[in-house]
Motif scaffolding. Structure first.
Motif, PDB file in Angstrom:
ATOM      1  N   LEU A  31       0.826  -1.359  -0.033  1.00  0.00           N
ATOM      2  CA  LEU A  31      -0.124   0.009   0.031  1.00  0.00           C
ATOM      3  C   LEU A  31       0.850   1.277  -0.033  1.00  0.00           C
ATOM      4  N   GLY A  32       1.903   1.335   0.940  1.00  0.00           N
ATOM      5  CA  GLY A  32       2.714   2.239   0.977  1.00  0.00           C
ATOM      6  C   GLY A  32       3.692   2.649  -0.427  1.00  0.00           C
ATOM      7  N   LYS A  33       3.899   1.614  -1.169  1.00  0.00           N
ATOM      8  CA  LYS A  33       4.519   1.894  -2.371  1.00  0.00           C
ATOM      9  C   LYS A  33       3.410   2.624  -3.509  1.00  0.00           C
ATOM     10  N   LEU A  34       2.188   1.919  -3.226  1.00  0.00           N
ATOM     11  CA  LEU A  34       1.040   2.395  -4.308  1.00  0.00           C
ATOM     12  C   LEU A  34       0.871   4.020  -3.879  1.00  0.00           C
ATOM     13  N   LEU A  35       0.940   4.365  -2.927  1.00  0.00           N
ATOM     14  CA  LEU A  35       0.588   5.822  -2.502  1.00  0.00           C
ATOM     15  C   LEU A  35       1.919   6.669  -2.183  1.00  0.00           C
ATOM     16  N   LYS A  36       3.115   5.931  -2.714  1.00  0.00           N
ATOM     17  CA  LYS A  36       4.443   6.587  -2.570  1.00  0.00           C
ATOM     18  C   LYS A  36       4.473   8.470  -2.738  1.00  0.00           C
ATOM     19  N   ASP A  37       3.770   8.546  -3.872  1.00  0.00           N
ATOM     20  CA  ASP A  37       3.884   9.905  -4.508  1.00  0.00           C
ATOM     21  C   ASP A  37       2.679  10.781  -3.946  1.00  0.00           C
ATOM     22  N   LYS A  38       2.061  10.278  -3.198  1.00  0.00           N
ATOM     23  CA  LYS A  38       0.768  11.092  -2.426  1.00  0.00           C
ATOM     24  C   LYS A  38       1.162  11.392  -0.990  1.00  0.00           C
ATOM     25  N   ASP A  39       0.711  12.573  -0.738  1.00  0.00           N
ATOM     26  CA  ASP A  39       0.764  13.272   0.307  1.00  0.00           C
ATOM     27  C   ASP A  39      -0.167  12.515   1.520  1.00  0.00           C
ATOM     28  N   VAL A  40       0.251  11.335   1.996  1.00  0.00           N
ATOM     29  CA  VAL A  40      -0.781  10.691   2.938  1.00  0.00           C
ATOM     30  C   VAL A  40      -0.212  10.279   4.054  1.00  0.00           C
ATOM     31  N   LYS A  41      -0.892   9.697   4.980  1.00  0.00           N
ATOM     32  CA  LYS A  41      -0.338   8.986   6.355  1.00  0.00           C
ATOM     33  C   LYS A  41      -0.950   7.833   6.284  1.00  0.00           C
ATOM     34  N   ILE A  42       0.123   6.865   6.575  1.00  0.00           N
ATOM     35  CA  ILE A  42      -0.183   5.489   6.863  1.00  0.00           C
ATOM     36  C   ILE A  42       0.522   5.260   8.265  1.00  0.00           C
ATOM     37  N   TYR A  43      -0.560   4.446   8.809  1.00  0.00           N
ATOM     38  CA  TYR A  43      -0.359   3.926  10.339  1.00  0.00           C
ATOM     39  C   TYR A  43      -0.363   2.429  10.115  1.00  0.00           C
ATOM     40  N   ALA A  44       0.712   1.785  11.017  1.00  0.00           N
ATOM     41  CA  ALA A  44       0.488   0.088  11.057  1.00  0.00           C
ATOM     42  C   ALA A  44       0.404  -0.093  12.527  1.00  0.00           C
ATOM     43  N   VAL A  45      -0.639  -0.877  12.761  1.00  0.00           N
ATOM     44  CA  VAL A  45      -0.804  -1.100  14.143  1.00  0.00           C
ATOM     45  C   VAL A  45      -0.811  -2.750  14.362  1.00  0.00           C
ATOM     46  N   ASP A  46      -0.023  -2.905  15.521  1.00  0.00           N
ATOM     47  CA  ASP A  46       0.156  -4.373  15.714  1.00  0.00           C
ATOM     48  C   ASP A  46       0.995  -4.433  17.030  1.00  0.00           C
ATOM     49  N   LEU A  47       0.729  -5.585  17.546  1.00  0.00           N
ATOM     50  CA  LEU A  47       1.539  -5.932  19.010  1.00  0.00           C
ATOM     51  C   LEU A  47       2.994  -6.568  18.560  1.00  0.00           C
ATOM     52  N   TRP A  48       3.238  -7.012  17.324  1.00  0.00           N
ATOM     53  CA  TRP A  48       4.394  -7.634  16.753  1.00  0.00           C
ATOM     54  C   TRP A  48       5.008  -8.691  17.753  1.00  0.00           C
ATOM     55  N   ASP A  49       6.139  -8.381  18.331  1.00  0.00           N
ATOM     56  CA  ASP A  49       6.856  -9.410  19.240  1.00  0.00           C
ATOM     57  C   ASP A  49       6.142  -9.745  20.535  1.00  0.00           C
ATOM     58  N   GLU A  50       5.020  -8.761  20.979  1.00  0.00           N
ATOM     59  CA  GLU A  50       4.596  -8.880  22.212  1.00  0.00           C
ATOM     60  C   GLU A  50       3.165  -9.439  22.076  1.00  0.00           C
ATOM     61  N   THR A  51       2.605  -9.963  20.659  1.00  0.00           N
ATOM     62  CA  THR A  51       1.701 -10.658  20.430  1.00  0.00           C
ATOM     63  C   THR A  51       1.367 -11.850  21.538  1.00  0.00           C
ATOM     64  N   TYR A  52       0.021 -12.098  21.869  1.00  0.00           N
ATOM     65  CA  TYR A  52      -0.317 -13.159  22.647  1.00  0.00           C
ATOM     66  C   TYR A  52      -0.566 -14.533  21.570  1.00  0.00           C
ATOM     67  N   LYS A  53      -0.354 -14.375  20.577  1.00  0.00           N
ATOM     68  CA  LYS A  53      -0.846 -15.361  19.552  1.00  0.00           C
ATOM     69  C   LYS A  53       0.449 -16.181  19.426  1.00  0.00           C
ATOM     70  N   TYR A  54       0.168 -17.345  18.676  1.00  0.00           N
ATOM     71  CA  TYR A  54       1.342 -18.140  17.928  1.00  0.00           C
ATOM     72  C   TYR A  54       2.019 -19.076  19.023  1.00  0.00           C
ATOM     73  N   GLU A  55       1.527 -18.959  20.146  1.00  0.00           N
ATOM     74  CA  GLU A  55       2.270 -19.743  21.277  1.00  0.00           C
ATOM     75  C   GLU A  55       2.018 -21.354  20.853  1.00  0.00           C
ATOM     76  N   ASP A  56       1.149 -21.836  20.354  1.00  0.00           N
ATOM     77  CA  ASP A  56       1.026 -23.188  19.725  1.00  0.00           C
ATOM     78  C   ASP A  56       1.484 -23.641  18.517  1.00  0.00           C
ATOM     79  N   ASN A  57       2.265 -22.685  17.798  1.00  0.00           N
ATOM     80  CA  ASN A  57       2.760 -22.791  16.509  1.00  0.00           C
ATOM     81  C   ASN A  57       4.182 -22.747  16.809  1.00  0.00           C
ATOM     82  N   VAL A  58       5.127 -23.864  16.922  1.00  0.00           N
ATOM     83  CA  VAL A  58       6.484 -23.787  17.206  1.00  0.00           C
ATOM     84  C   VAL A  58       7.379 -22.791  16.075  1.00  0.00           C
TER      85      VAL A  58
END
Length: 183
Positions: A46-73
């Protein structure tokens, strides 16, 4: 760059909605939020599609602090470097000035935004019914008139479809694997 980061930059990439993001990028929108960005493949696209436009793009995530994926080694091993992988993908795409990350629970991140200040929200975080309900209800007041709320995995066996249908009913439209509602 850390060899573990390098090895995992392009693994576990579930981004399959390029056409939807092309459709969204053609809108006259200024503020975009993606919730649940994982390694950043889709938000970088999305950022590459909008690279030449004056826009704001926000990424929301917990990343390494996520509580998911504990059961997937395999995914659990990546969890500790997930944020680094995301940041490296953003750097590799020359989008460090375009994409701002917000490390937060998806339904708490809207506190960072004024009501009616966001044009586009894409929800792809926790797919459990209760979480999707919280995300939609938390983000709805933040979306501008004529904006779009959307998400991924409506057709997968999870809580997305039930939550989306309960809130929006027959207002839901589809573009590939994505659902969206124009407000």
């Amino acid at each position: 760059m850390n060899s573990e980061i390098q090895k995992n930059l392009n693994t576990d990439n579930w981004f399959n909605f390029q056409d939807f993001y092309k459709f969204i990028s053609e809108k006259n929108f200024n503020t975009f939020v993606e919730i649940g960005v994982w390694k950043g493949h889709s938000i970088c696209y999305l950022g590459k599609l909008l690279k030449d436009k004056d826009v704001k793009i926000y990424a929301v995530d917990l990343w390494d602090e996520t509580y998911k994926y504990e059961d997937n080694v395999r995914l659990k091993k990546q969890k500790k470097i997930l944020y680094d992988i995301f940041k490296q993908n953003v750097r590799n795409n020359n989008l460090t000035k375009k994409i701002k990350d917000i490390k937060s629970l998806s339904w708490e991140a809207p506190n960072e935004f004024d009501d009616s200040s966001v044009d586009f929200v894409f929800i792809d975080a926790d797919h459990e019914y209760e979480s999707v309900m919280k995300d939609i209800n938390a983000w709805l007041p933040k979306i501008k008139k004529n904006g779009i709320i959307s998400g991924h995995d409506y057709f997968n066996p999870c809580g997305v479809k039930r939550a989306v249908d309960e809130i929006f009913g027959n207002k839901v439209k589809f573009n590939g694997p994505c659902w969206y509602v124009e407000l």
